[in-house]
Scaffold this motif. Structure first.
Motif, PDB file in Angstrom:
ATOM      1  N   LYS A   9       0.854  -1.185   0.000  1.00 22.21           N
ATOM      2  CA  LYS A   9       0.000   0.000   0.000  1.00 22.21           C
ATOM      3  C   LYS A   9       0.886   1.230   0.000  1.00 22.21           C
ATOM      4  O   LYS A   9       1.823   1.321   0.783  1.00 22.21           O
ATOM      5  CB  LYS A   9      -0.897   0.034   1.229  1.00 22.21           C
ATOM      6  N   VAL A  10       0.575   2.163  -0.870  1.00 24.49           N
ATOM      7  CA  VAL A  10       1.318   3.406  -0.942  1.00 24.49           C
ATOM      8  C   VAL A  10       0.345   4.544  -0.663  1.00 24.49           C
ATOM      9  O   VAL A  10      -0.738   4.608  -1.248  1.00 24.49           O
ATOM     10  CB  VAL A  10       1.961   3.591  -2.340  1.00 24.49           C
ATOM     11  N   THR A  11       0.699   5.421   0.218  1.00 32.74           N
ATOM     12  CA  THR A  11      -0.153   6.554   0.560  1.00 32.74           C
ATOM     13  C   THR A  11       0.182   7.727  -0.346  1.00 32.74           C
ATOM     14  O   THR A  11       1.342   8.093  -0.496  1.00 32.74           O
ATOM     15  CB  THR A  11       0.063   6.967   2.021  1.00 32.74           C
ATOM     16  N   ALA A  12      -0.858   8.278  -0.960  1.00 35.42           N
ATOM     17  CA  ALA A  12      -0.681   9.452  -1.819  1.00 35.42           C
ATOM     18  C   ALA A  12      -1.574  10.564  -1.286  1.00 35.42           C
ATOM     19  O   ALA A  12      -2.718  10.327  -0.897  1.00 35.42           O
ATOM     20  CB  ALA A  12      -1.049   9.126  -3.252  1.00 35.42           C
ATOM     21  N   GLY A  53     -21.845  13.018   4.868  1.00 33.07           N
ATOM     22  CA  GLY A  53     -20.514  12.443   4.731  1.00 33.07           C
ATOM     23  C   GLY A  53     -20.113  12.174   3.296  1.00 33.07           C
ATOM     24  O   GLY A  53     -18.998  11.726   3.032  1.00 33.07           O
ATOM     25  N   TYR A  54     -20.989  12.430   2.330  1.00 34.17           N
ATOM     26  CA  TYR A  54     -20.734  12.152   0.913  1.00 34.17           C
ATOM     27  C   TYR A  54     -20.684  13.458   0.133  1.00 34.17           C
ATOM     28  O   TYR A  54     -21.458  14.372   0.414  1.00 34.17           O
ATOM     29  CB  TYR A  54     -21.847  11.276   0.322  1.00 34.17           C
ATOM     30  N   TYR A  69     -16.485  10.384   3.715  1.00 36.00           N
ATOM     31  CA  TYR A  69     -15.644  10.314   4.906  1.00 36.00           C
ATOM     32  C   TYR A  69     -15.917   8.973   5.572  1.00 36.00           C
ATOM     33  O   TYR A  69     -17.067   8.617   5.807  1.00 36.00           O
ATOM     34  CB  TYR A  69     -15.977  11.440   5.883  1.00 36.00           C
ATOM     35  N   ASP A  70     -14.862   8.216   5.889  1.00 38.75           N
ATOM     36  CA  ASP A  70     -15.053   6.954   6.589  1.00 38.75           C
ATOM     37  C   ASP A  70     -15.075   7.200   8.096  1.00 38.75           C
ATOM     38  O   ASP A  70     -15.021   8.341   8.552  1.00 38.75           O
ATOM     39  CB  ASP A  70     -14.006   5.913   6.183  1.00 38.75           C
ATOM     40  N   GLY A  71     -15.153   6.147   8.874  1.00 38.56           N
ATOM     41  CA  GLY A  71     -15.260   6.263  10.331  1.00 38.56           C
ATOM     42  C   GLY A  71     -14.065   6.932  10.979  1.00 38.56           C
ATOM     43  O   GLY A  71     -14.176   7.498  12.054  1.00 38.56           O
ATOM     44  N   ARG A  72     -12.909   6.880  10.335  1.00 37.95           N
ATOM     45  CA  ARG A  72     -11.713   7.499  10.886  1.00 37.95           C
ATOM     46  C   ARG A  72     -11.534   8.952  10.447  1.00 37.95           C
ATOM     47  O   ARG A  72     -10.582   9.604  10.833  1.00 37.95           O
ATOM     48  CB  ARG A  72     -10.480   6.713  10.458  1.00 37.95           C
ATOM     49  N   GLY A  73     -12.423   9.416   9.587  1.00 39.18           N
ATOM     50  CA  GLY A  73     -12.329  10.795   9.115  1.00 39.18           C
ATOM     51  C   GLY A  73     -11.505  10.970   7.856  1.00 39.18           C
ATOM     52  O   GLY A  73     -11.355  12.083   7.374  1.00 39.18           O
ATOM     53  N   SER A  74     -10.973   9.883   7.308  1.00 42.88           N
ATOM     54  CA  SER A  74     -10.228  10.002   6.052  1.00 42.88           C
ATOM     55  C   SER A  74     -11.203   9.905   4.880  1.00 42.88           C
ATOM     56  O   SER A  74     -12.333   9.435   5.025  1.00 42.88           O
ATOM     57  CB  SER A  74      -9.141   8.940   5.961  1.00 42.88           C
ATOM     58  N   ASP A 123     -18.152  24.892   6.321  1.00 44.38           N
ATOM     59  CA  ASP A 123     -17.137  23.929   6.768  1.00 44.38           C
ATOM     60  C   ASP A 123     -16.828  24.166   8.229  1.00 44.38           C
ATOM     61  O   ASP A 123     -16.612  25.279   8.670  1.00 44.38           O
ATOM     62  CB  ASP A 123     -15.840  24.062   5.944  1.00 44.38           C
ATOM     63  N   GLY A 124     -16.812  23.116   8.960  1.00 41.70           N
ATOM     64  CA  GLY A 124     -16.508  23.190  10.384  1.00 41.70           C
ATOM     65  C   GLY A 124     -16.108  21.817  10.842  1.00 41.70           C
ATOM     66  O   GLY A 124     -15.681  20.983  10.057  1.00 41.70           O
ATOM     67  N   PRO A 125     -16.265  21.542  12.118  1.00 41.80           N
ATOM     68  CA  PRO A 125     -15.958  20.192  12.594  1.00 41.80           C
ATOM     69  C   PRO A 125     -16.885  19.187  11.924  1.00 41.80           C
ATOM     70  O   PRO A 125     -18.051  19.476  11.692  1.00 41.80           O
ATOM     71  CB  PRO A 125     -16.215  20.260  14.092  1.00 41.80           C
ATOM     72  N   MET A 126     -16.322  18.046  11.586  1.00 39.83           N
ATOM     73  CA  MET A 126     -17.117  17.027  10.901  1.00 39.83           C
ATOM     74  C   MET A 126     -18.093  16.393  11.894  1.00 39.83           C
ATOM     75  O   MET A 126     -17.685  15.868  12.921  1.00 39.83           O
ATOM     76  CB  MET A 126     -16.213  15.953  10.310  1.00 39.83           C
TER      77      MET A 126
END
Length: 83
Positions: A4-7, A22-23, A34-39, A78-81
């Motif tokens: 896995k390579v992070t880009a 979230g979409y 946005y997934d559960g981890r916020g990524s 835009d603010g806290p998710m």
């Protein structure tokens, strides 16, 4: 064995989907969430029978069903998710 390579990509949020905070669609016309981890994850366009669309929260939405739900993204909101 594949690695896995992070880009790091710059994703510009252009369209929000009403009822699905979230979409969103980016400037590159791809659907992201946005997934559960916020990524941020990219959602692929899928075909069910002969209809193209996306799966949002486990339910299939065709492109025709999604179009009326699209709202132009307002950067001032835009603010806290919270989703």
């Amino acid at each position: 064995m594949p690695r896995k390579v992070t880009a790091h990509l710059l994703i510009v949020r252009v369209w929000d989907i009403e009822g699905f905070p979230g979409y969103f669609f980016g400037a590159d016309k791809q659907l992201y969430r946005y997934d559960g981890r916020g990524s941020i994850r990219k959602n692929k366009r899928i075909v069910v029978r002969y209809t193209q669309g996306y799966s949002l929260r486990g339910r299939f939405y065709s492109l025709a069903q999604l179009r009326p739900l699209l709202r132009r993204h307002d950067p001032a909101t835009d603010g806290p998710m919270d989703f």
